[in-house]
Design a protein around this motif. Sequence first.
Motif, PDB file in Angstrom:
ATOM      1  N   LEU A 340       0.838  -1.208   0.000  1.00 54.07           N
ATOM      2  CA  LEU A 340       0.000   0.000   0.000  1.00 54.07           C
ATOM      3  C   LEU A 340       0.875   1.262   0.000  1.00 54.07           C
ATOM      4  CD1 LEU A 340      -2.768  -1.058   2.580  1.00 54.07           C
ATOM      5  CD2 LEU A 340      -2.901  -1.102   0.086  1.00 54.07           C
ATOM      6  N   PHE A 341       1.995   1.180   0.721  1.00 53.64           N
ATOM      7  CA  PHE A 341       2.902   2.336   0.734  1.00 53.64           C
ATOM      8  C   PHE A 341       3.388   2.670  -0.670  1.00 53.64           C
ATOM      9  CE2 PHE A 341       3.547   2.457   5.367  1.00 53.64           C
ATOM     10  CZ  PHE A 341       3.693   3.819   5.512  1.00 53.64           C
ATOM     11  N   ASN A 342       3.636   1.638  -1.448  1.00 56.77           N
ATOM     12  CA  ASN A 342       4.152   1.886  -2.797  1.00 56.77           C
ATOM     13  C   ASN A 342       3.144   2.577  -3.695  1.00 56.77           C
ATOM     14  OD1 ASN A 342       6.666   0.842  -2.256  1.00 56.77           O
ATOM     15  ND2 ASN A 342       6.071  -1.243  -2.815  1.00 56.77           N
ATOM     16  N   LEU A 343       1.877   2.596  -3.295  1.00 54.25           N
ATOM     17  CA  LEU A 343       0.870   3.298  -4.098  1.00 54.25           C
ATOM     18  C   LEU A 343       0.939   4.814  -3.881  1.00 54.25           C
ATOM     19  CD1 LEU A 343      -2.242   1.016  -3.432  1.00 54.25           C
ATOM     20  CD2 LEU A 343      -0.939   1.186  -5.556  1.00 54.25           C
ATOM     21  N   ILE A 344       1.478   5.210  -2.738  1.00 48.93           N
ATOM     22  CA  ILE A 344       1.367   6.629  -2.356  1.00 48.93           C
ATOM     23  C   ILE A 344       2.038   7.575  -3.359  1.00 48.93           C
ATOM     24  CG2 ILE A 344       1.856   8.320  -0.532  1.00 48.93           C
ATOM     25  CD1 ILE A 344       1.469   6.057   1.486  1.00 48.93           C
ATOM     26  N   PRO A 345       3.216   7.224  -3.898  1.00 53.92           N
ATOM     27  CA  PRO A 345       3.806   8.178  -4.871  1.00 53.92           C
ATOM     28  C   PRO A 345       3.144   8.111  -6.247  1.00 53.92           C
ATOM     29  CG  PRO A 345       5.454   6.651  -3.949  1.00 53.92           C
ATOM     30  CD  PRO A 345       4.114   6.108  -3.622  1.00 53.92           C
ATOM     31  N   ASN A 346       2.169   7.227  -6.437  1.00 51.09           N
ATOM     32  CA  ASN A 346       1.568   7.082  -7.771  1.00 51.09           C
ATOM     33  C   ASN A 346       0.922   8.380  -8.229  1.00 51.09           C
ATOM     34  OD1 ASN A 346      -0.274   6.220  -9.958  1.00 51.09           O
ATOM     35  ND2 ASN A 346       0.414   4.193  -9.334  1.00 51.09           N
ATOM     36  N   THR A 376       7.544   3.350  10.136  1.00 51.33           N
ATOM     37  CA  THR A 376       8.706   4.213  10.385  1.00 51.33           C
ATOM     38  C   THR A 376       9.799   3.995   9.342  1.00 51.33           C
ATOM     39  OG1 THR A 376       9.595   2.597  11.947  1.00 51.33           O
ATOM     40  CG2 THR A 376       8.314   4.420  12.862  1.00 51.33           C
ATOM     41  N   SER A 377       9.880   2.795   8.778  1.00 52.46           N
ATOM     42  CA  SER A 377      10.929   2.561   7.771  1.00 52.46           C
ATOM     43  C   SER A 377      10.713   3.434   6.545  1.00 52.46           C
ATOM     44  CB  SER A 377      10.980   1.090   7.374  1.00 52.46           C
ATOM     45  OG  SER A 377       9.886   0.768   6.562  1.00 52.46           O
ATOM     46  N   ASN A 378       9.500   3.908   6.346  1.00 53.40           N
ATOM     47  CA  ASN A 378       9.236   4.759   5.185  1.00 53.40           C
ATOM     48  C   ASN A 378       9.294   6.259   5.515  1.00 53.40           C
ATOM     49  OD1 ASN A 378       7.612   2.043   4.262  1.00 53.40           O
ATOM     50  ND2 ASN A 378       8.516   3.161   2.567  1.00 53.40           N
ATOM     51  N   CYS A 379       9.583   6.557   6.778  1.00 50.87           N
ATOM     52  CA  CYS A 379       9.692   7.970   7.160  1.00 50.87           C
ATOM     53  C   CYS A 379      10.885   8.640   6.510  1.00 50.87           C
ATOM     54  CB  CYS A 379       9.822   8.115   8.683  1.00 50.87           C
ATOM     55  SG  CYS A 379       8.266   7.871   9.538  1.00 50.87           S
ATOM     56  N   THR A 380      11.819   7.844   5.990  1.00 48.00           N
ATOM     57  CA  THR A 380      12.987   8.422   5.328  1.00 48.00           C
ATOM     58  C   THR A 380      12.934   8.154   3.830  1.00 48.00           C
ATOM     59  OG1 THR A 380      14.140   6.421   5.945  1.00 48.00           O
ATOM     60  CG2 THR A 380      14.535   8.366   7.305  1.00 48.00           C
ATOM     61  N   SER A 381      11.729   7.877   3.337  1.00 47.06           N
ATOM     62  CA  SER A 381      11.569   7.627   1.898  1.00 47.06           C
ATOM     63  C   SER A 381      12.052   8.827   1.092  1.00 47.06           C
ATOM     64  CB  SER A 381      10.088   7.375   1.612  1.00 47.06           C
ATOM     65  OG  SER A 381       9.848   7.395   0.227  1.00 47.06           O
ATOM     66  N   LYS A 382      12.496   8.531  -0.118  1.00 43.71           N
ATOM     67  CA  LYS A 382      12.916   9.635  -1.001  1.00 43.71           C
ATOM     68  C   LYS A 382      11.707  10.437  -1.481  1.00 43.71           C
ATOM     69  CE  LYS A 382      15.851   7.159  -3.734  1.00 43.71           C
ATOM     70  NZ  LYS A 382      16.317   6.074  -2.896  1.00 43.71           N
ATOM     71  N   ALA A 385       5.862  12.741  -0.795  1.00 35.69           N
ATOM     72  CA  ALA A 385       4.478  12.340  -0.532  1.00 35.69           C
ATOM     73  C   ALA A 385       4.440  11.228   0.509  1.00 35.69           C
ATOM     74  CB  ALA A 385       3.816  11.884  -1.827  1.00 35.69           C
ATOM     75  N   VAL A 386       5.377  10.287   0.394  1.00 36.96           N
ATOM     76  CA  VAL A 386       5.404   9.173   1.345  1.00 36.96           C
ATOM     77  C   VAL A 386       5.774   9.672   2.742  1.00 36.96           C
ATOM     78  CG1 VAL A 386       6.585   7.021   1.932  1.00 36.96           C
ATOM     79  CG2 VAL A 386       5.878   7.444  -0.428  1.00 36.96           C
ATOM     80  N   ARG A 387       6.776  10.558   2.811  1.00 36.30           N
ATOM     81  CA  ARG A 387       7.196  11.043   4.132  1.00 36.30           C
ATOM     82  C   ARG A 387       6.062  11.790   4.827  1.00 36.30           C
ATOM     83  NH1 ARG A 387      11.707  13.028   1.490  1.00 36.30           N
ATOM     84  NH2 ARG A 387      11.398  15.141   2.279  1.00 36.30           N
TER      85      ARG A 387
HETATM   86  C1  LIG Z   1       9.198   1.788   2.337  1.00 38.23           C
HETATM   87  O1  LIG Z   1      10.224   1.180   3.086  1.00 38.23           O
HETATM   88  C2  LIG Z   1      10.660  -0.060   2.580  1.00 38.23           C
HETATM   89  C3  LIG Z   1      11.688  -0.636   3.542  1.00 38.23           C
HETATM   90  O2  LIG Z   1      12.638   0.321   3.909  1.00 38.23           O
HETATM   91  C4  LIG Z   1      11.250   0.135   1.194  1.00 38.23           C
HETATM   92  O3  LIG Z   1      11.662  -1.086   0.649  1.00 38.23           O
HETATM   93  C5  LIG Z   1      10.173   0.753   0.314  1.00 38.23           C
HETATM   94  O4  LIG Z   1      10.699   1.020  -0.968  1.00 38.23           O
HETATM   95  C6  LIG Z   1       9.640   2.027   0.914  1.00 38.23           C
HETATM   96  N1  LIG Z   1       8.523   2.467   0.133  1.00 38.23           N
HETATM   97  C7  LIG Z   1       8.418   3.700  -0.319  1.00 38.23           C
HETATM   98  C8  LIG Z   1       7.208   3.986  -1.128  1.00 38.23           C
HETATM   99  O5  LIG Z   1       9.235   4.572  -0.089  1.00 38.23           O
END
Ligand SMILES: *[C@@H]1O[C@H](CO)[C@@H](O)[C@H](O)[C@H]1NC(C)=O
Length: 513
Positions: A340-346, A376-382, A385-387
Amino acid sequence: MPSCFLFGGIVLVAHETSCYVLPALVDRLGDGKDQVRENSQALILRCMEQTASPMYVWERLLPGFKHKNFRSREGVCLCLSATLNMYGAQPLSLSKLVPHLCSLTGDQNPQVREASITTLVDVYRHVGERVRADVGKRGLPAARLQTIFARFDEALNSGNMALSPSHDRSFEDDDSVDGNRSSSAQAAFKVPKVPKKPAESSTARRPSATGGKLVSKESAGAVDEDDFIKAFTDVPTVQIYSTRDLEDNLNKIREVCSDDKHDWDQRASALKKIRSLLVAGAANYDCFYQHLRLLDGAFKLSAKDLRSQVVREACITVAHLSLVLGNKFDHGAEAIVPVLFNLIPNCAKVMATSGVSAIRIIIRHTHVPRLIPLITSNCTSKSVAVRRRCYDFLDLLLQEWQTHSLERHTAVLVESIKKGIRDADSEARVEARKAYWGLRNHFPAEADALYNSLESSYQRTLQSYLKSSGSVASLPQSDRSSSSSQESLNASDKTDGTRSDNGRVRTKQVLRR
Ligand SMILES: *[C@@H]1O[C@H](CO)[C@@H](O)[C@H](O)[C@H]1NC(C)=O
Ligand SMILES: *[C@@H]1O[C@H](CO)[C@@H](O)[C@H](O)[C@H]1NC(C)=O
Ligand SMILES: *[C@@H]1O[C@H](CO)[C@@H](O)[C@H](O)[C@H]1NC(C)=O
């Protein structure tokens, strides 16, 4: 009846013979002046009126797709959109034109790329799913194809199609596991209808698309939690006759959803069927939970689908499962949340907001600590929108969950919120500051330590957030953090009042102490 045009300072008489000047008009579509480009397009469209058919004219415009002037290439795309808006798809052999548009989606010029995609969307609006199939066969790179399909979905979901329903399979119901119902996948989920906009045909008047930027409705297709909740039970009624019957249904659903060779609408219907079964009381059967585990892969696959309808149904269905099963959906929630997280930057709003709504509903109803590191692992996403969303999710989680569900992950929560308070993005910082107050409710000592570790500018911003939220509570000074626990309790009590919408658990929290 010939008509006269002022064209580049020359009066042209438009009749059959003017079509001899089509190559020159294509050159003029690339003129530096808006006015000349507009007149050229108008004259080309007029040619279509005067000759046997628009396609006759288009046969002669084809070289324009490869014109050396990028504005001409862009202009030919826009002219095709204008033709569609004026004549519809009927008189055009679009199968001859679509390959040219597809090539231009990889043009070196961004304006041309944008114009070609916009025109493909127009073709799709008029012709429907056949275009998707055709474009899919042209060997475009996957990422580009995904962008194009997302734009198709956007048009579809915004109610902006220009075809009559009978022309498009996607608007028909498929006799799938759903049974022979006339409500299609779309009907299950009412995206607010955007009235068909003649303004979309403004390309006819403005051959110079401003910088090639897409100006389409930003929120087209966006969905929220309320939409989801309505969609939970907006499903066909079914009955469960026996354990065996339920198992047969679930096996069939899994088979359909685990294989993306099945038609997308069958897969969407199968996902919906899970909700029908939930409404019919599936959760009262022990076998349901065994089958649910087997469905993890099907949900993940569906949430990665290119079709927004499938993605949306998957998101709604996992959210419904969370609502009905609560913590018993722990395993499924853990499996699906990263997808579901991967949908957010769509870039397609319907995809991004479906992911967000599903995660929020899961956070509300399935309080499993293992979700915390996933967030929390996605709090540092590039992705910004995800952050932003991550801190919003943490804020929600800290409002909704009991302290004991959070305790194991206090350190990572503190660390993440600290990062958020210093995030490069100002909106992410706002969300993180909200989460800070949630954190303080549960873990005052840790929150105070975090506060004291911040540079004074960040401390001031946190303070001013507190003031703007109407609370008079004060944060600790560095030198008297020992008394902070007591203060926190009072502070949280007050913050509570300002957030009565979500204060349910928070209030419990205060009372518990
Ligand atoms: C979210 O975090 C996971 C694990 O660190 C990473 O593999 C994934 O790419 C991240 N997703 C996004 C949308 O940033
Ligand atoms: C299925 O639906 C179609 C169109 O609505 C109808 O013509 C057909 O009779 C239905 N079939 C069954 C088995 O109900
Ligand atoms: C905070 O609450 C405690 C007990 O709940 C009370 O004794 C104290 O006076 C309160 N402090 C403030 C500043 O309201």
